[in-house]
Scaffold this motif. Sequence first.
Motif, short mmCIF file in Angstrom:
data_model
loop_
_atom_site.label_atom_id
_atom_site.label_comp_id
_atom_site.label_asym_id
_atom_site.label_seq_id
_atom_site.Cartn_x
_atom_site.Cartn_y
_atom_site.Cartn_z
N ILE A 1 27.03 9.84 18.83
CA ILE A 1 26.14 9.77 20.00
C ILE A 1 26.62 10.72 21.09
CG2 ILE A 1 25.26 8.27 21.85
CD1 ILE A 1 25.50 5.93 19.79
N SER A 2 27.94 10.76 21.30
CA SER A 2 28.49 11.63 22.35
C SER A 2 28.19 13.10 22.03
CB SER A 2 29.99 11.40 22.54
OG SER A 2 30.70 11.74 21.36
N ALA A 3 28.25 13.46 20.73
CA ALA A 3 27.95 14.85 20.33
C ALA A 3 26.48 15.18 20.56
CB ALA A 3 28.31 15.06 18.86
N ILE A 4 25.59 14.23 20.22
CA ILE A 4 24.13 14.47 20.35
C ILE A 4 23.74 14.57 21.83
CG2 ILE A 4 21.83 13.49 19.96
CD1 ILE A 4 23.12 12.12 17.41
N LEU A 5 24.31 13.68 22.66
CA LEU A 5 23.90 13.62 24.07
C LEU A 5 24.81 14.43 25.00
CD1 LEU A 5 22.98 9.81 24.35
CD2 LEU A 5 21.46 11.73 23.91
N SER B 1 31.02 12.29 26.84
CA SER B 1 32.30 11.93 26.23
C SER B 1 32.13 10.57 25.53
CB SER B 1 33.39 11.83 27.30
OG SER B 1 33.18 10.66 28.08
N ALA B 2 32.98 10.30 24.54
CA ALA B 2 32.91 9.02 23.82
C ALA B 2 33.14 7.87 24.80
CB ALA B 2 33.94 8.99 22.70
N GLY B 3 33.98 8.10 25.79
CA GLY B 3 34.25 7.07 26.81
C GLY B 3 33.00 6.72 27.60
N THR B 4 32.21 7.74 27.93
CA THR B 4 30.96 7.52 28.67
C THR B 4 29.97 6.71 27.83
OG1 THR B 4 31.27 9.63 29.82
CG2 THR B 4 29.06 8.69 29.91
#
Length: 200
Positions: free
Chosen positions: A160-164, A167-170
């Motif tokens: 999801i972080s890559a698509i959007l 950061s993974a944390g966000t």
Amino acid sequence: MIRIVIAEDQGMLRGALGSLLDFEEDIEVIAQAKNGKEALYFIQTLEPDVCLMDIEMPLMSGLEVAEILMKQGSNCKIIILTTFARPGYFERAVKADVHGYLLKDGSSDELAESIRSVMKGKREFAPELIFGSMKDENPLTEREREVLRMVADGKTAKEISAILFLSAGTVRNYMSEIISKLHVKNRIEAISIAEEKGWI
């Protein structure tokens, strides 16, 4: 002549609707679709005046088709026919600029009148569906819904972080905010409630 496409996954209902509307002197059913993808294809190729669209269909929902058509600037007027008084569905239908949102249990005469009314530029919404939508406001932001939809599709926080481009944390922060807003214990319950209410 008002040219119509019917999109409904239940064959018996689709056939009955087609037969009843074909009895009307000013209405012609030019195609019948059994899923959302077929409906989109018929609307784009045949350019009907109106499409009667079920919400819950295979391959693509009626609301997804309506959202795509709105982005494409289609002239086809969409009338959603539903048995579901889910608040999130109505909210999405209004945002997708549909011209009608009616219950399936109305008579064919009423439906024909609604079609004529929509062709004159009016909008036709069943009062029961409007009142049902006022009870439950969707607490999620557009971004939160986007994240939850992806989680429901089985994507990981990393994907999801890559698509959007987040950061993974966000992404994890969004998920904890969603869980908090929906007053649930975990992402499974969050998905279940959001789907049930038609929010994703």
